[in-house]
Scaffold this motif. Structure first.
Motif, PDB file in Angstrom:
ATOM      1  N   SER A  66       0.828  -1.209   0.000  1.00 45.83           N
ATOM      2  CA  SER A  66       0.000   0.000   0.000  1.00 45.83           C
ATOM      3  C   SER A  66       0.860   1.256   0.000  1.00 45.83           C
ATOM      4  O   SER A  66       0.436   2.295  -0.485  1.00 45.83           O
ATOM      5  CB  SER A  66      -0.929   0.007   1.204  1.00 45.83           C
ATOM      6  OG  SER A  66      -0.189   0.171   2.399  1.00 45.83           O
ATOM      7  N   ARG A  67       2.073   1.183   0.519  1.00 46.68           N
ATOM      8  CA  ARG A  67       2.953   2.351   0.569  1.00 46.68           C
ATOM      9  C   ARG A  67       3.845   2.477  -0.659  1.00 46.68           C
ATOM     10  O   ARG A  67       4.497   3.493  -0.835  1.00 46.68           O
ATOM     11  CB  ARG A  67       3.817   2.300   1.823  1.00 46.68           C
ATOM     12  CG  ARG A  67       3.002   2.421   3.088  1.00 46.68           C
ATOM     13  CD  ARG A  67       3.828   2.599   4.312  1.00 46.68           C
ATOM     14  NE  ARG A  67       4.949   3.495   4.179  1.00 46.68           N
ATOM     15  CZ  ARG A  67       4.927   4.807   4.428  1.00 46.68           C
ATOM     16  NH1 ARG A  67       3.808   5.367   4.793  1.00 46.68           N
ATOM     17  NH2 ARG A  67       6.017   5.530   4.329  1.00 46.68           N
ATOM     18  N   GLN A  68       3.864   1.466  -1.489  1.00 46.04           N
ATOM     19  CA  GLN A  68       4.738   1.474  -2.655  1.00 46.04           C
ATOM     20  C   GLN A  68       4.172   2.426  -3.707  1.00 46.04           C
ATOM     21  O   GLN A  68       2.971   2.444  -3.974  1.00 46.04           O
ATOM     22  CB  GLN A  68       4.831   0.067  -3.224  1.00 46.04           C
ATOM     23  CG  GLN A  68       5.905  -0.126  -4.245  1.00 46.04           C
ATOM     24  CD  GLN A  68       5.992  -1.586  -4.655  1.00 46.04           C
ATOM     25  OE1 GLN A  68       5.015  -2.309  -4.606  1.00 46.04           O
ATOM     26  NE2 GLN A  68       7.163  -2.012  -5.053  1.00 46.04           N
ATOM     27  N   ASP A  69       5.048   3.239  -4.319  1.00 48.32           N
ATOM     28  CA  ASP A  69       4.625   4.168  -5.364  1.00 48.32           C
ATOM     29  C   ASP A  69       4.376   3.391  -6.648  1.00 48.32           C
ATOM     30  O   ASP A  69       5.281   2.764  -7.187  1.00 48.32           O
ATOM     31  CB  ASP A  69       5.692   5.233  -5.615  1.00 48.32           C
ATOM     32  CG  ASP A  69       5.779   6.213  -4.465  1.00 48.32           C
ATOM     33  OD1 ASP A  69       4.757   6.380  -3.767  1.00 48.32           O
ATOM     34  OD2 ASP A  69       6.854   6.809  -4.263  1.00 48.32           O
ATOM     35  N   ASN A  70       3.163   3.448  -7.108  1.00 49.87           N
ATOM     36  CA  ASN A  70       2.813   2.803  -8.372  1.00 49.87           C
ATOM     37  C   ASN A  70       2.762   3.881  -9.448  1.00 49.87           C
ATOM     38  O   ASN A  70       1.711   4.390  -9.789  1.00 49.87           O
ATOM     39  CB  ASN A  70       1.475   2.071  -8.268  1.00 49.87           C
ATOM     40  CG  ASN A  70       1.547   0.910  -7.304  1.00 49.87           C
ATOM     41  OD1 ASN A  70       2.582   0.297  -7.178  1.00 49.87           O
ATOM     42  ND2 ASN A  70       0.457   0.614  -6.638  1.00 49.87           N
ATOM     43  N   LYS A  71       3.933   4.226  -9.981  1.00 49.14           N
ATOM     44  CA  LYS A  71       4.009   5.291 -10.967  1.00 49.14           C
ATOM     45  C   LYS A  71       3.521   4.830 -12.330  1.00 49.14           C
ATOM     46  O   LYS A  71       3.091   5.622 -13.129  1.00 49.14           O
ATOM     47  CB  LYS A  71       5.434   5.823 -11.069  1.00 49.14           C
ATOM     48  CG  LYS A  71       5.870   6.505  -9.805  1.00 49.14           C
ATOM     49  CD  LYS A  71       7.258   7.055  -9.917  1.00 49.14           C
ATOM     50  CE  LYS A  71       7.632   7.700  -8.594  1.00 49.14           C
ATOM     51  NZ  LYS A  71       8.958   8.250  -8.600  1.00 49.14           N
TER      52      LYS A  71
END
Length: 113
Positions: A76-81
């Motif tokens: 949930s904290r990972q940046d999904n660019k």
């Protein structure tokens, strides 16, 4: 970090499956002979002390749930660019062939007269 926890998570899951498969069931000692002897107490009563395999399975289950929560938190904290919907825009002008804008007129059907 995420990949390491994922690998540990999968290995723990496989270990739990293996440990559950090699353990005897609760009613395995009842057998086909009915409930003669002391088997009724062991099937429906208290089990007594847990075996090494059941304790190991419980410990692995706790670790499995912990890694599940940790993976959910990190995911949930990972940046999904990169979004799935943005993928065609990233490929535009790349290896795909160009689409013809001026299409020829469709062929007219031949009449049989």
């Amino acid at each position: 970090m995420y990949q390491v926890i994922t690998i540990i998570h999968v290995l723990i899951a496989m270990a739990i499956v293996g440990l559950v498969l090699i353990q005897k069931g609760k009613g395995a000692e009842a057998g086909a002979g009915g409930f003669g002897g002391g088997s009724a107490a062991s099937v429906f009563g208290a089990r007594g002390s847990a075996s090494f395999l059941s304790r190991t399975t419980s410990l692995l289950a706790v670790i499995f749930f912990s890694t599940s929560l940790l993976l959910a938190y990190l995911g949930s904290r990972q940046d999904n660019k990169q979004d799935i919907m943005d993928a065609p825009a990233a490929v535009q002008g790349g290896d795909l062939p160009q689409v013809k804008q001026d299409l020829p007129e469709p062929a007219k059907p031949a009449t049989g007269k």
